[in-house]
Design a protein around this motif. Sequence first.
Motif, short mmCIF file in Angstrom:
data_model
loop_
_atom_site.label_atom_id
_atom_site.label_comp_id
_atom_site.label_asym_id
_atom_site.label_seq_id
_atom_site.Cartn_x
_atom_site.Cartn_y
_atom_site.Cartn_z
N ILE A 145 20.83 -24.41 -45.53
CA ILE A 145 19.82 -24.61 -46.54
C ILE A 145 19.76 -25.88 -47.13
O ILE A 145 18.43 -26.44 -47.56
CB ILE A 145 20.31 -23.54 -47.61
CG1 ILE A 145 20.30 -22.14 -47.21
CG2 ILE A 145 19.18 -23.89 -48.86
CD1 ILE A 145 18.87 -21.59 -46.70
N ILE A 146 20.70 -26.60 -47.37
CA ILE A 146 20.73 -27.95 -47.89
C ILE A 146 20.00 -28.78 -47.07
O ILE A 146 19.29 -29.76 -47.50
CB ILE A 146 22.32 -28.50 -48.16
CG1 ILE A 146 22.89 -28.13 -49.29
CG2 ILE A 146 22.20 -30.11 -48.23
CD1 ILE A 146 24.32 -28.28 -49.33
N ILE A 147 20.29 -28.77 -45.77
CA ILE A 147 19.36 -29.60 -44.99
C ILE A 147 17.82 -29.65 -44.96
O ILE A 147 17.30 -30.35 -45.02
CB ILE A 147 20.09 -29.31 -43.39
CG1 ILE A 147 21.37 -30.04 -43.14
CG2 ILE A 147 18.88 -30.23 -42.21
CD1 ILE A 147 22.02 -29.60 -41.78
N GLY A 148 17.55 -28.37 -44.93
CA GLY A 148 16.05 -27.94 -44.96
C GLY A 148 15.67 -28.59 -46.26
O GLY A 148 14.38 -28.99 -46.17
N VAL A 149 16.19 -28.05 -47.43
CA VAL A 149 15.51 -28.63 -48.75
C VAL A 149 15.71 -30.04 -48.87
O VAL A 149 14.69 -30.71 -49.46
CB VAL A 149 16.37 -28.02 -50.03
CG1 VAL A 149 15.95 -28.31 -51.21
CG2 VAL A 149 16.13 -26.42 -49.68
N PHE A 150 16.69 -30.59 -48.33
CA PHE A 150 16.78 -32.13 -48.57
C PHE A 150 15.48 -32.75 -47.67
O PHE A 150 14.89 -33.84 -48.19
CB PHE A 150 18.11 -32.54 -47.74
CG PHE A 150 18.01 -34.09 -47.22
CD1 PHE A 150 18.28 -35.02 -48.14
CD2 PHE A 150 17.98 -34.32 -45.93
CE1 PHE A 150 18.30 -36.60 -47.94
CE2 PHE A 150 18.00 -35.60 -45.36
CZ PHE A 150 18.42 -36.58 -46.33
N ILE A 204 23.70 -18.42 -52.80
CA ILE A 204 23.76 -19.24 -51.39
C ILE A 204 22.57 -19.95 -51.24
O ILE A 204 22.88 -21.25 -51.15
CB ILE A 204 24.05 -18.14 -50.21
CG1 ILE A 204 25.50 -17.54 -50.34
CG2 ILE A 204 23.93 -19.12 -49.07
CD1 ILE A 204 25.98 -16.73 -49.29
N GLY A 205 21.36 -19.47 -51.55
CA GLY A 205 20.28 -20.14 -51.42
C GLY A 205 20.10 -21.03 -52.40
O GLY A 205 19.64 -22.39 -52.33
N PHE A 206 20.37 -20.85 -53.91
CA PHE A 206 20.28 -21.61 -55.04
C PHE A 206 21.46 -22.82 -54.86
O PHE A 206 20.87 -24.11 -55.03
CB PHE A 206 20.71 -21.05 -56.33
CG PHE A 206 20.69 -21.66 -57.54
CD1 PHE A 206 19.36 -22.21 -58.08
CD2 PHE A 206 21.69 -22.21 -58.25
CE1 PHE A 206 19.29 -23.01 -59.02
CE2 PHE A 206 21.67 -23.08 -59.18
CZ PHE A 206 20.50 -23.32 -59.84
N ALA A 207 22.53 -22.62 -54.06
CA ALA A 207 23.32 -23.75 -54.23
C ALA A 207 22.97 -24.56 -53.18
O ALA A 207 23.03 -25.94 -53.03
CB ALA A 207 24.72 -23.16 -53.66
N GLY A 208 22.29 -24.00 -51.87
CA GLY A 208 21.93 -25.09 -51.02
C GLY A 208 20.58 -25.68 -51.52
O GLY A 208 20.46 -26.97 -51.40
N GLY A 263 21.92 -28.45 -53.83
CA GLY A 263 22.58 -29.66 -53.05
C GLY A 263 21.48 -30.38 -52.21
O GLY A 263 21.30 -31.77 -52.28
N GLY A 264 20.42 -29.79 -51.56
CA GLY A 264 19.18 -30.49 -50.99
C GLY A 264 18.49 -31.19 -51.83
O GLY A 264 17.89 -32.23 -51.38
N PHE A 284 10.10 -26.46 -57.02
CA PHE A 284 9.53 -25.59 -55.91
C PHE A 284 10.90 -25.76 -54.94
O PHE A 284 11.08 -24.96 -54.41
CB PHE A 284 8.54 -26.49 -55.36
CG PHE A 284 8.21 -26.26 -53.87
CD1 PHE A 284 7.56 -25.13 -53.50
CD2 PHE A 284 8.62 -27.41 -52.99
CE1 PHE A 284 7.06 -24.92 -52.50
CE2 PHE A 284 8.43 -26.90 -51.47
CZ PHE A 284 7.75 -25.80 -51.18
N GLY A 285 11.58 -26.98 -54.85
CA GLY A 285 12.62 -26.79 -53.99
C GLY A 285 13.90 -25.75 -54.13
O GLY A 285 14.22 -25.13 -53.39
N LEU A 286 13.97 -25.68 -55.56
CA LEU A 286 15.05 -24.78 -56.06
C LEU A 286 14.52 -23.21 -55.78
O LEU A 286 15.31 -22.28 -55.40
CB LEU A 286 15.35 -24.61 -57.45
CG LEU A 286 16.10 -26.26 -57.88
CD1 LEU A 286 16.25 -26.38 -59.20
CD2 LEU A 286 17.17 -26.19 -57.03
N VAL A 287 13.21 -22.96 -56.43
CA VAL A 287 12.59 -21.52 -56.25
C VAL A 287 12.51 -21.14 -54.87
O VAL A 287 12.78 -20.11 -54.32
CB VAL A 287 11.11 -21.61 -56.87
CG1 VAL A 287 10.52 -20.16 -56.50
CG2 VAL A 287 11.43 -21.77 -58.53
N PHE A 288 12.11 -22.12 -53.87
CA PHE A 288 11.89 -21.78 -52.32
C PHE A 288 13.22 -21.54 -51.78
O PHE A 288 13.17 -20.56 -51.08
CB PHE A 288 11.15 -23.04 -51.94
CG PHE A 288 11.10 -22.95 -50.33
CD1 PHE A 288 9.83 -22.16 -49.97
CD2 PHE A 288 11.45 -23.40 -49.26
CE1 PHE A 288 9.61 -21.74 -48.70
CE2 PHE A 288 11.20 -23.34 -48.10
CZ PHE A 288 10.15 -22.49 -47.65
#
Length: 409
Positions: A29-34, A334-338, A341-342, A376-380
């Motif tokens: 998830i971090i990679i995508g949000v990053f 898990i999604g929120f942590a990613g 980080g991202g 947006f990044g966090l909610v997504f």
Amino acid sequence: MESLKEYFHIAVRNIKTRSLRNWLTIFGIIIGVFLIISLLSLSEGLKETINEQLQALGGEMVMVMPGGGEDIFSSMMFGGAKLERQDIEAIEKAKGVDTVMGYSFTGTPARYEDEAKQIAIAGLDPWKESLEIMSIFQGWDLADGRWPAKENEIVIGKLVAEDIFSEKVKTGSEIVIKGRRFIITGILKSLGSQQDDSIVYMSMNVYQDLTGEKRGTAAYAMVKLEEGVDETVVAEAIEDALSKTRKRRFGTDEADFSVLTSERMGDLVGNILGIIQLVIFLFASVAIVVGGIGITNSMFTSVRERTREIGVMKAIGAKNSAILTIFLFEAGIIGFAGGVGGTILGAGLAQGIELYGQLHPLFYFTASITPGLIIFGLVFSVLVGCLSGFFPARQAAKLKPVEALRRYE
């Protein structure tokens, strides 16, 4: 509320129990949000920078280019059709026009000291008025030397002076372009664009002598307007004058040229960058989807591993909704942590590039990191986590206590 709090604590405990697998899932998830945060912030920053530069022109500059709207950027980058002498004269006669500056450019070989390189050269006409226009509206200023006063004198961009040749180019030195010697009288300060900083500038007459282009033509024209006039009205007057001239010359019903005000250029840039942002988002979403698949896989595995635990919980009275909520909390965390980080990494990279651009103007970039983009990044990422965990959570909630207690894996 207390029950939700308890469900949350259980979810956190379960995530800690399987920390390695969950951290690998979070990393996806971090990679995508990053990617989303960094690329969208940089593209939005680029959009704002371009709009600021266009607004700096105010209502005092209009660009005229040959070709229709769909050909504008290809004409600017690769050349092609030209504005003829009659076109430029027609623009000059339009009501509200103060000065018309012709601009042409091409690539050509050049030699400095004993080193030959391919460089870009540009011709401006009229030369003295063009220097004034470029200083006012394009931010031209000399880092060293003086402005050219003779035809064999030229001014060069900062990259030409520092990076193109092995030896740094100095004012007062000579450069040979297509067999003709020129004296470099001035070096421009960085214009904030690698392309602009890599050009050698000279008068149009000299440029056309070197390239063999027809006298009086130009790749495009920058039009300085009279004070107090409406740029839209003047643009319409230019369009009308050019339309009559080009139709009469070519004998057609259509005149292929574009008259761009700062507002129209802003719209064009906005549309193009909007498409770029959409493509960026779609590519980055692939990484998010992969991360979501990772969450789904992790949650299904977790359900299988915890079948007996789920059976015990249901045997002592836990409802389906409670089991569903616990697993959704796990997926959401898990999604929120990613997402966190991202977002931190993406914002950090964008700010780093912006800082580098401030320290090294030749690599000019700015970033636009807004609260809306961060939210947006966090909610997504949370939504991706919850959606990915929904089906495993529903499977866990549907387990019957007797069957769950019978199975132990």
